[in-house]
Enzyme design. Structure first.
Site, PDB file in Angstrom:
ATOM      1  N   ASP A 276       0.881  -1.301   0.010  1.00  0.00           N
ATOM      2  CA  ASP A 276      -0.066  -0.002   0.038  1.00  0.00           C
ATOM      3  C   ASP A 276       0.990   1.246  -0.022  1.00  0.00           C
ATOM      4  O   ASP A 276       2.117   1.290   0.395  1.00  0.00           O
ATOM      5  CB  ASP A 276      -0.885   0.029   1.262  1.00  0.00           C
ATOM      6  CG  ASP A 276      -2.079  -1.078   1.141  1.00  0.00           C
ATOM      7  OD1 ASP A 276      -2.242  -1.491   0.088  1.00  0.00           O
ATOM      8  OD2 ASP A 276      -2.550  -1.651   2.296  1.00  0.00           O
TER       9      ASP A 276
ATOM     10  N   TYR B 114       6.552  -9.574   7.765  1.00  0.00           N
ATOM     11  CA  TYR B 114       6.551  -7.821   8.147  1.00  0.00           C
ATOM     12  C   TYR B 114       6.344  -7.713   9.380  1.00  0.00           C
ATOM     13  O   TYR B 114       6.492  -8.602  10.319  1.00  0.00           O
ATOM     14  CB  TYR B 114       4.639  -7.839   7.727  1.00  0.00           C
ATOM     15  CG  TYR B 114       4.366  -7.772   6.096  1.00  0.00           C
ATOM     16  CD1 TYR B 114       4.501  -6.664   5.453  1.00  0.00           C
ATOM     17  CD2 TYR B 114       3.757  -8.796   5.966  1.00  0.00           C
ATOM     18  CE1 TYR B 114       4.067  -6.816   4.171  1.00  0.00           C
ATOM     19  CE2 TYR B 114       3.213  -8.989   4.467  1.00  0.00           C
ATOM     20  CZ  TYR B 114       3.271  -7.660   3.778  1.00  0.00           C
ATOM     21  OH  TYR B 114       2.993  -8.008   2.344  1.00  0.00           O
TER      22      TYR B 114
END
Lengths: 256, 256
Positions: free
Chosen positions: B52, B110
C-alpha cells in the site's frame, strides 16, 4: 514571568539548523511560532547550541521567559498539537530566572552514524552517512583513544568559528557497532563544548583512520601539531544527532 | 533474455505503493525507469506484492526479463547510481525463465511498529505509528497466540480485495519490545500470503487487545465467527515494513 525550559527532538533534514536565519525554515522559528500560539505573545527562545543545517536532535534544550504558568507535563502536549511532524517537545521544566540554556550547559553528547555497505539503505539514509568502504573498527577505536582530554582541537575546527581558543575538553569518544543493523557504526562523542563542525570532522578523521587513509599515530599528531588539512573531511550533517545536553538540574530546576 | 530478480528497499512515504498507478509516483515506475536507463529498452517488472501507499520495504522482490547479462553483483551498483534516494536495490540474482516474483513466493515476513509514548518522536515517526496509550504487552502476546494457523482471516480483510477465499496460513505472530528505543513495540507477522490490509488490521486488533478494547478471547472468536467490524481498526501504513520474502532459491536460482 516564568523561565520555561524545553527539551525537543527534531528531524533536521528540512531545517537550516536550530537558529533562526534568513535563508529558510529553522527549528527555533517553528518552536517560537508554536509558543506564540499558546502564550499569545512573542517569545524569544535561547538554544543550547545552533546545530548545522541537516543535523538531527534526540534532545535539544532551549529556554524562554513565558508570561504565565502551564503545568510542565502539559507543555509538551500543548506545543506538540501545533508543531509540524518533524519537531516535537519531549519534556519541559521550569528553571530559576537567570537560567540560560546556552550558558548553563555542562556538556553535550552526540552520535555520528556511519553506514558501511556496498549498497545504500533508504530506510536509514536520513540519519546516517553511507559509505561503500568497510572501515576497520579496531583502527577507529585506537584513533579515538587519542581524542579525549583537554586538548587543542584546532585540527577539527572549520573556518568561520569565532572562538577565542580552540582548546576543548572531550570526555568520551566511543566507536561501536550497532548490533541490530549490520554495517552501522556509531561514533559517540561527549564533551563540555565543541568548535564549529568539530564532531563531524572528528567522525571524518576516525573514518579515515578506519579505511587506512590516516594512521592512529597521525591522529595523535593532529593534537601536537594542529593542522586542519591533515585531519579527515567533514562528514555530512545527516549522520549527526545531538543526543543529550547536560545541566546541573539540582541547581537550576524549580518546582512550581 | 535473462530472468533478473531484484531485492529492493524503499522508504514508502512518498510513493503510492509498489505498483504503477495513475495517481502518483510508484516504486515499480521508478525501478522500471532505472532499468530502462541501464538496458536501453522498456522492461516490465513483476512485484512479489503491491504494498500500500506509505508502506516501507526492507526487502521487496521483483523480477523481469532483461535483454543482456550484467554480473549479478554489478546490477545493484548500476541501478543505485540512477535510482532516487528513497529506493535502492540491495541485491540481484538470476532465475530460471519461468520464475515469477509474485507466484513463486513461499511467504513473507512483515514488521508493524507501534511507538507508545506520551509525546511523538520525529526521529522514528516515518517508520512507526505513534500512540499516547501504553498497551499491555502480555495481553497483546496472548491475543497474538490465537492468530497463527490455517484460518479464516475474513475479520482481517479490508473491503476491495478480490480473493476467492479468506483462508490464509500465518505461521508466526510475535509481539516484542525493541529494547533500544523505550516504548517501541514490534509486531512481527510471517505467513504464506495475506489479504488486503490484513497485517495492518491484525496489528490494530493486537493494539486494541493491549489497551483493553477487545479481550484475547474475543480475538479468538474473530476466527470462529468472522466479523470485520469486531476486529481492530486498520493502523496507518507508515508503521508497516515488508522485511523479507521467501523463495525456494535452490529450485529457482541459476548461476550465470
Amino acid at each position: 514571568m516564568y523561565k520555561l525550559v524545553l527539551e525537543s527532538r527534531y528531524d533536521g533534514t528540512d531545517f537550516v539548523g536550530f537558529q533562526i536565519q534568513d535563508n529558510g525554515r529553522s527549528v527555533q522559528g517553528v518552536l517560537e511560532e508554536a509558543l506564540r500560539e499558546i502564550y499569545k505573545t512573542d517569545i524569544d527562545l535561547t538554544g543550547c547550541s545552533r546545530t548545522d543545517s541537516g543535523v538531527h536532535a534526540a534532545c535539544h534544550v532551549s529556554s524562554a521567559d513565558v508570561p504565565f504558568f502551564i503545568p510542565s507535563e502539559k507543555v509538551p502536549l500543548a506545543l506538540n498539537a501545533v508543531l509540524p511532524p518533524d519537531v516535537a517537545v519531549k519534556s519541559a521544566w521550569y528553571a530559576k530566572e537567570d537560567f540560560n540554556a546556552r550558558f548553563m550547559s555542562l556538556g553535550k553528547r552526540y552520535i555520528y552514524r556511519i553506514y558501511s555497505s556496498p549498497v545504500r539503505d533508504p530506510l536509514i539514509a536520513r540519519y546516517s552517512f553511507h559509505t561503500p568502504y568497510a572501515p576497520d573498527i579496531s583502527l577507529m577505536k585506537e584513533a579515538a583513544s587519542y581524542m579525549t582530554g583537554t586538548l587543542d582541537y584546532a585540527s577539527f575546527c572549520a573556518a568561520g568559528g569565532s572562538q577565542n581558543t580552540t582548546v576543548r575538553t572531550v570526555t568520551e569518544v566511543n566507536v561501536t557497532e550497532d548490533g541490530k543493523i549490520p554495517g552501522l557504526i556509531l561514533i559517540e562523542v561527549k564533551g563540555e563544548s565543541f568548535l564549529y563542525n568539530m564532531v563531524r570532522i572528528m567522525a571524518g578523521t576516525l573514518f579515515y583512520a578506519g579505511i587506512g587513509k590516516i594512521s592512529p599515530e597521525e591522529v595523535k599528531m593532529l593534537f601536537e601539531m594542529p593542522d586542519r588539512k591533515k585531519a579527515g573531511k567533514t562528514l555530512p550533517a545527516c549522520g549527526l544527532t545531538l543526543e543529550e545536553v547536560y545541566y546541573d538540574k539540582e541547581r537550576w530546576m524549580v518546582q512550581l
